[in-house]
Design an enzyme around this catalytic site. Structure first.
Site, mmCIF file in Angstrom:
data_model
loop_
_atom_site.group_PDB
_atom_site.id
_atom_site.type_symbol
_atom_site.label_atom_id
_atom_site.label_comp_id
_atom_site.label_asym_id
_atom_site.label_seq_id
_atom_site.Cartn_x
_atom_site.Cartn_y
_atom_site.Cartn_z
ATOM 1 N N ASN A 78 15.635 -2.636 -42.738
ATOM 2 C CA ASN A 78 15.043 -1.819 -41.680
ATOM 3 C C ASN A 78 16.197 -1.002 -41.095
ATOM 4 O O ASN A 78 17.001 -1.511 -40.318
ATOM 5 C CB ASN A 78 14.433 -2.764 -40.636
ATOM 6 C CG ASN A 78 13.702 -2.017 -39.539
ATOM 7 O OD1 ASN A 78 13.772 -0.795 -39.440
ATOM 8 N ND2 ASN A 78 13.000 -2.762 -38.701
ATOM 9 N N ARG B 96 11.550 -0.440 -44.704
ATOM 10 C CA ARG B 96 10.608 0.037 -43.687
ATOM 11 C C ARG B 96 10.796 1.547 -43.569
ATOM 12 O O ARG B 96 11.919 2.015 -43.333
ATOM 13 C CB ARG B 96 10.916 -0.631 -42.363
ATOM 14 C CG ARG B 96 9.977 -0.187 -41.288
ATOM 15 C CD ARG B 96 10.206 -0.936 -40.012
ATOM 16 N NE ARG B 96 9.228 -0.512 -39.031
ATOM 17 C CZ ARG B 96 9.275 -0.875 -37.766
ATOM 18 N NH1 ARG B 96 10.225 -1.657 -37.337
ATOM 19 N NH2 ARG B 96 8.357 -0.446 -36.929
ATOM 20 N N HIS C 51 3.729 1.745 -36.049
ATOM 21 C CA HIS C 51 3.774 0.277 -35.896
ATOM 22 C C HIS C 51 2.775 -0.419 -36.819
ATOM 23 O O HIS C 51 2.345 -1.547 -36.560
ATOM 24 C CB HIS C 51 3.500 -0.166 -34.446
ATOM 25 C CG HIS C 51 4.620 0.139 -33.499
ATOM 26 N ND1 HIS C 51 4.417 0.660 -32.247
ATOM 27 C CD2 HIS C 51 5.956 0.003 -33.635
ATOM 28 C CE1 HIS C 51 5.588 0.829 -31.652
ATOM 29 N NE2 HIS C 51 6.540 0.438 -32.482
ATOM 30 N N ARG D 109 11.111 7.014 -24.662
ATOM 31 C CA ARG D 109 10.146 8.062 -25.032
ATOM 32 C C ARG D 109 9.052 8.176 -23.976
ATOM 33 O O ARG D 109 8.663 7.179 -23.371
ATOM 34 C CB ARG D 109 9.525 7.739 -26.400
ATOM 35 C CG ARG D 109 10.470 8.008 -27.555
ATOM 36 C CD ARG D 109 9.903 7.498 -28.860
ATOM 37 N NE ARG D 109 10.488 6.242 -29.254
ATOM 38 C CZ ARG D 109 10.023 5.446 -30.201
ATOM 39 N NH1 ARG D 109 8.939 5.770 -30.858
ATOM 40 N NH2 ARG D 109 10.639 4.312 -30.512
ATOM 41 N N GLU E 139 7.361 -7.875 -39.073
ATOM 42 C CA GLU E 139 7.201 -6.729 -39.981
ATOM 43 C C GLU E 139 7.914 -6.986 -41.306
ATOM 44 O O GLU E 139 7.450 -6.575 -42.366
ATOM 45 C CB GLU E 139 7.759 -5.469 -39.307
ATOM 46 C CG GLU E 139 6.858 -5.000 -38.172
ATOM 47 C CD GLU E 139 7.587 -4.448 -36.973
ATOM 48 O OE1 GLU E 139 8.625 -5.044 -36.577
ATOM 49 O OE2 GLU E 139 7.141 -3.441 -36.416
#
Ligand code: ADP
Length: 391
Positions: free
Chosen positions: A9, A89, A177, A237, A375
């Protein structure tokens, strides 16, 4: 022999890695501080190997150099084994990539073209892939996308109210996500099939944050849109924003597109609102009223989306909290669920404080669950599947 799968990742300044074979994670770690104060830390789950050291500036100058520094440790752990496949990822798969894919030159060119849609993540994901191709030239390289899970959502949640040609050229609500939501669904399917079969809202609340409405294991709506900027406020963000604000910044204030991008991606959210930190732990421990305001806005947006998603799902059976904040902050979960008895959603203070798996009261009609996301496990699963198909 079990296939050996390395999951990577790759972010702007870090590479998180997990090595799998057999039943268990063999080891897990990360290289952090790339380009600044690089450091490698990892711990084996099956041997005494533990590494925690600064990398030299040369070792930490790029993703490729950092992976090269990891290789000797990997080789020592692998012994006779070799890495069969590397699962990556990748934040954006665009319209075309609805499932994980083996990386070829053509796929890489597709993914490069998507960089403007995820400027904070995609270039670094691709840098990690380039580094892994060099470090493991014999291994199969697989991309798993954060957007893929949402490709099932209906047109009304795929489009903006813009002229159709823009939709046709790819200006759509992609949602992100997805690997986290997919993991939560696969966990529920196995551990709580009756919950999996119902109407779900999953709140992935981490540094990046989004929510997803799920029916029959499929995404029917997500708070994130064309980019990972939309929806909930995040660490840095902004989340949902009237596009008129962007026009105002560009025209009236004369800001450059780069300056606006920096503002929306890196200076806003919890950090911008509080002026203190992007880190929820810091904010929840602060007595500064600005920290409390940032938390209030974060919670307000989650509650608003929860109501909207319940309506879109024509009811609600389960809310799942995940991600660093969702899994660890009893305070945020409590505030989101406060006063929601009208929805028949009631949180149990003791269960919530203990971060139990089920934190709803016994009388709450809606289940409230806390499930740690994984994940990497999802990426391993997909990578192993593609590897198996190719053999
Ligand atoms: P990323 O999106 O980078 O993977 P994580 O899912 O790791 O992020 O979430 C990071 C966020 O989780 C940070 O804001 C951190 O402060 C928050 N967090 C972790 N533990 C706690 C806690 N006990 N209380 C509140 N916030 C927490």
């Amino acid at each position: 022999m079990d296939p050996v799968i390395l999951v990577l990742n790759s972010g702007s300044s870090s590479i998180k890695f997990t090595l799998y074979w057999g039943e268990a994670v063999q080891f897990k770690g990360q290289i952090s501080g790339l380009g600044a104060t690089p450091r490698i830390s990892l711990a084996s789950r099956v041997s005494d190997t533990k590494v925690d050291r600064a990398l030299t500036a040369d070792e930490g100058r790029s993703h490729g150099a950092a992976l090269a520094a990891l290789l000797p440790v990997l080789e020592q752990e692998l012994g006779e084994r070799t890495v069969d496949a590397v699962g990556h990822r990748v934040v954006h798969g665009g319209v075309a990539h609805t499932e994980p894919v083996r990386l070829t030159k053509e796929v890489l060119a597709d993914l490069k073209a998507l960089e403007p849609l995820a400027p904070l993540h995609q270039p670094h994901n691709l840098a990690g892939i380039a580094a892994a191709r060099e470090a493991f030239p014999e291994a199969m390289q697989v991309a798993c996308f954060d957007t893929a899970f949402h490709r099932s959502h209906p047109w009304v949640n795929d489009t903006f109210a813009l002229p159709q040609p823009l939709y046709d050229e790819g200006v759509r609500r992609y949602g992100f996500h997805g690997l986290s939501y997919e993991y939560i669904c696969s966990y529920l399917k196995q551990a709580h099939p009756e919950i999996y079969a119902g109407r779900l809202v999953v709140a992935h609340l981490g540094n990046g944050a989004s929510m997803c409405a799920i029916r029959d294991g499929k995404s029917i709506g997500s708070t994130m849109g064309f980019t990972a900027l939309d929806g909930l406020p995040m660490g840095t963000r902004c989340g949902q924003l009237d596009p008129g604000v962007v026009l105002y910044l560009l025209t009236t204030k004369g800001m450059s597109p780069d300056a606006v991008s920096d503002l929306l991606y890196k200076q806003s959210g919890l950090k911008g609102l509080s002026g203190i930190s992007q880190d929820m732990r810091t904010l929840t421990q602060s007595s500064d009223p600005k920290a409390a305001e940032a938390i209030e806005y974060f919670v307000f947006r989650i509650r608003r989306e929860l109501g909207g998603m319940a309506a879109v799902l024509s009811g609600l059976d389960t809310v799942v909290f995940t991600g660093g904040i969702g899994e660890n902050s009893a305070l945020i979960r409590e505030k989101v669920c406060e006063g929601q008895e009208w929805l028949d959603l009631e949180i149990d203070p003791a269960r919530n404080a203990a971060c139990a798996e089920v934190v709803s009261t016994d009388t709450s009609r809606i289940n409230i669950l806390v499930i740690p996301t994984d994940e990497e496990a999802m990426i391993r699963h997909h990578t192993e599947e593609l590897l198996g198909n190719s053999r």
